[in-house]
Motif scaffolding. Structure first.
Motif, short mmCIF file in Angstrom:
data_model
loop_
_atom_site.label_atom_id
_atom_site.label_comp_id
_atom_site.label_asym_id
_atom_site.label_seq_id
_atom_site.Cartn_x
_atom_site.Cartn_y
_atom_site.Cartn_z
N ARG A 198 0.48 9.88 -5.06
CA ARG A 198 0.96 11.23 -4.70
C ARG A 198 1.82 11.80 -5.83
O ARG A 198 1.70 12.98 -6.18
N ASP A 199 2.68 10.97 -6.42
CA ASP A 199 3.53 11.44 -7.52
C ASP A 199 2.71 11.83 -8.74
O ASP A 199 2.98 12.85 -9.39
N SER B 225 0.95 15.17 -7.98
CA SER B 225 1.84 16.34 -8.05
C SER B 225 2.24 16.63 -9.49
O SER B 225 2.40 17.80 -9.87
N THR C 137 0.81 -1.22 0.00
CA THR C 137 0.00 0.00 0.00
C THR C 137 0.85 1.26 0.00
O THR C 137 0.44 2.28 -0.54
N SER C 138 2.03 1.21 0.60
CA SER C 138 2.85 2.43 0.66
C SER C 138 3.35 2.84 -0.72
O SER C 138 3.35 4.03 -1.06
N LYS C 139 3.74 1.88 -1.54
CA LYS C 139 4.20 2.21 -2.89
C LYS C 139 3.05 2.72 -3.75
O LYS C 139 3.23 3.64 -4.55
N LYS D 70 0.41 4.28 -2.58
CA LYS D 70 0.11 5.63 -2.09
C LYS D 70 1.12 6.64 -2.64
O LYS D 70 0.76 7.74 -3.06
N ASN D 71 2.40 6.28 -2.64
CA ASN D 71 3.43 7.16 -3.18
C ASN D 71 3.23 7.39 -4.68
O ASN D 71 3.44 8.50 -5.17
N LEU D 72 2.82 6.37 -5.39
CA LEU D 72 2.56 6.50 -6.82
C LEU D 72 1.42 7.47 -7.05
O LEU D 72 1.49 8.33 -7.93
#
Length: 73
Positions: free
Chosen positions: A30-31, A34, A22-24, A26-28
């Motif tokens: 967010r990226d 942005s 889930t963290s990757k 979520k980061n994807l």
């Protein structure tokens, strides 16, 4: 024709979450967010620059134009 039901989609999402975590994901997200935000800002800034350039062109002194029109007559 490929029939995708809700169970196929849920199974696919479960496999993606198990593989990447889930963290990757979520980061994807967010990226990507942005990147879209930066793109929108650059398009808006570019539009402002075009308007400013148009205003500069419109507000040029008319000395050269008057000389050219006088030469044509």
């Amino acid at each position: 024709m490929i029939g995708l039901s809700i169970w196929h989609i849920l199974l696919f999402l479960l496999i993606v979450i198990l593989l990447f975590g889930t963290s990757k994901i979520k980061n994807l997200g967010r990226d990507i967010g942005s990147a879209i935000k930066d793109f929108k800002e650059s398009v808006k800034d570019n539009g402002k620059e075009c308007i400013e350039e148009d205003n500069k062109i419109i507000n040029l002194p008319l000395d050269n134009v008057q000389k050219i029109s006088a030469e044509k007559k």
